[in-house]
Design an enzyme around this catalytic site. Structure first.
Site, PDB file in Angstrom:
ATOM      1  N   GLY A 253       0.798  -1.208   0.000  1.00  0.00           N
ATOM      2  CA  GLY A 253       0.000   0.000   0.000  1.00  0.00           C
ATOM      3  C   GLY A 253       0.836   1.265   0.000  1.00  0.00           C
ATOM      4  O   GLY A 253       0.283   2.368   0.070  1.00  0.00           O
ATOM      5  N   ASP A 254       2.156   1.109  -0.060  1.00  0.00           N
ATOM      6  CA  ASP A 254       3.052   2.264  -0.085  1.00  0.00           C
ATOM      7  C   ASP A 254       4.300   1.846  -0.866  1.00  0.00           C
ATOM      8  O   ASP A 254       4.257   0.896  -1.642  1.00  0.00           O
ATOM      9  CB  ASP A 254       3.386   2.722   1.345  1.00  0.00           C
ATOM     10  CG  ASP A 254       3.660   4.218   1.433  1.00  0.00           C
ATOM     11  OD1 ASP A 254       4.394   4.734   0.565  1.00  0.00           O
ATOM     12  OD2 ASP A 254       3.168   4.869   2.368  1.00  0.00           O
TER      13      ASP A 254
END
Length: 471
Positions: A253-254
């Site tokens: 997610g990053d």
């Protein structure tokens, strides 16, 4: 359910890419034998079952893990110890590692992080950050943690460490946390650390965080989190020297890999750069972030990063440099070659106006230096913008070199392929044609060092063990 489906999708996409190497396991009667390759072999071996461990996914094994590590710490200077985790679902709170120690997970072993917030002790902020990354106070101690250690191995037969991070993500989105979320695995002020042949799943925050450490080997990992999970970076080498990352596949997610070295005035004062970092054979899926990010916390400096054989799929950007006034420090001598990208917003991104500050005490005149950035041998397809390069007014990013790069633009994109300001450099054989601030040359090959780094000279040993398979 949606989060679970995203992880399952990531596993399916990466399944054909990932293989565990150099490991065999078999059961012979009541004895289980296994082998691994590691920086060290151990003279003493115990199973988590020997300490009352129950792998039913419900019983707390916090005391079992902590007692097992304390027991094996007694053998630090007589051959070291190995803690074997057999197949099962082993629920536990935070536990610490020890020196001359190996944690080995069998093929179907899953270590589950407790979702009881009382099982996560608090710790002070890192000195190079001076502040919780998400809140003014401290931070929750990482799930598996070690500090001031030497010769530590986390490995296995493809077993899993699951942070069960969804409860943390909900608290974060709901503004219910007073302290920074914990990492899944963190090693601090340590040397000779290896993590290999495991799956790291659903971290509450950054997944793997070596900090203030040296001689780190990271190999053959799958790191998975839903692509919309907040700040679930894959690997964050932070103020580290001599790090080798190889054969890693990340759905995040990053940023898949975020290279760091401290935050503003605290990082400047601590003054410990990340340098001599090797990244090879990385595969990344991260629709909202970068395959490799340099910064934004880079106030101690980042230098001599060598990345090659990289693949980004449905990722926001390939290589991203993030900094801002007040950061100070530097990003220099960065070398990237052999990169394939499929479905990207940006192939390259440099940003001199990125990120928040820990407090109001930073020095806005602390200007970061970005120089000696080399990219070569690159193929990309279905890209919205080739590059967005934004340096700092009066403090341009210099020494940028891009050669032999073919970037296939999305035919529906209405964006300019290149956006450049306050940058200087040279390009050769790059399509589409770069901005005029990057001078065009007919035949230039951007640099990539020929000499190897000390971490590449570290050879792993073959270790063979037998453990009683107690029922």
């Amino acid at each position: 359910m949606a989060a679970q489906m995203e992880v399952v999708l990531g596993v399916i996409i990466l399944g054909f890419l990932f293989s565990v190497r150099g490991i065999e396991g078999r059961r012979v009667g009541v004895v289980e034998s296994f082998e691994y390759t590691g920086i060290s072999c151990r003279a003493h071996t115990v199973s988590i079952k020997d300490f009352g461990g129950v792998g039913d996914g419900k019983t707390s094994n916090t005391e079992a893990f902590r007692n097992a590590v304390v027991h094996l710490s007694r053998f630090s200077y007589t051959g070291g110890g190995l803690l074997y985790v057999p197949a099962g679902r082993w629920l536990t709170g935070n536990f610490n590692l020890t020196s001359h120690f190996t944690l080995y997970l069998a093929r179907d072993a899953v270590i589950l992080a407790s979702q009881d917030i009382n099982d996560w002790p608090l710790a002070k902020p890192l000195p190079s950050y001076g502040h919780g990354r998400e809140a003014p106070g401290g931070r929750y101690t990482s799930f598996i943690f070690g500090t001031n250690l030497t010769d530590v191995i986390l490995t296995g037969e493809g077993g899993t460490i699951d942070g069960q991070g969804e409860a943390w993500w909900r608290k974060f989105h709901g503004g219910k946390l007073k302290y920074t979320r914990p990492h899944l695995v963190e090693i601090m002020h340590s040397t000779s650390f290896q993590i290999s042949n495991l799956t790291l799943l659903n971290s509450p925050f950054w997944t793997l965080h070596p900090v203030y450490s040296s001689n780190v080997i990271i190999q053959a990992l799958r790191i998975l989190a839903p692509v919309k999970s907040p700040n679930t970076d894959g690997i964050d080498p932070d103020s580290c020297t001599n790090v080798r990352i190889e054969d890693v596949h990340i759905v995040s997610g990053d940023d898949c890999i975020a290279v760091k070295s401290g935050w503003d005035e605290y990082g400047i004062q601590y003054g410990m750069p990340t340098k001599h970092l090797v990244i090879r054979r990385l595969t990344c899926i991260s629709p909202y972030s970068a395959m490799i990010a340099l910064g934004s916390e880079m106030s101690g400096g980042i230098e001599d990063v060598r990345a090659e054989d990289l693949t980004a799929i449905n990722t926001e950007s390939g290589i991203r440099i993030k900094t801002a006034l007040g950061r100070g420090g530097y990003v220099k001598d960065i070398y990237v070659r052999g990169m394939k990208m499929h479905t990207m917003k940006w192939a390259f991104w440099m940003d001199g106006n990125y990120g928040s500050h820990p407090d109001g005490h930073y020095n806005p005149k602390a200007r970061p230096v970005v120089q000696g950035i080399n990219y070569r041998d690159i193929v990309a397809e279905n890209v919205t913008m080739a590059a967005q390069f934004k340096g700092i007014s009066g403090d341009p990013f210099t020494g940028i070199c891009i050669s032999n790069a073919t970037i296939g633009m999305n035919p529906k994109s209405k964006e300019e392929p290149w956006t450049c300001s306050d940058v200087q450099g040279i390009t050769s054989r790059v399509t589409p044609r770069p901005c005029n601030k990057l001078l065009h040359a007919n035949v230039v090959t951007c640099a990539f060092p020929k000499e190897s780094l000390p971490i590449d000279e570290v050879k792993l040993k073959k270790c063979v063990y037998k453990v009683k398979n107690n029922p």
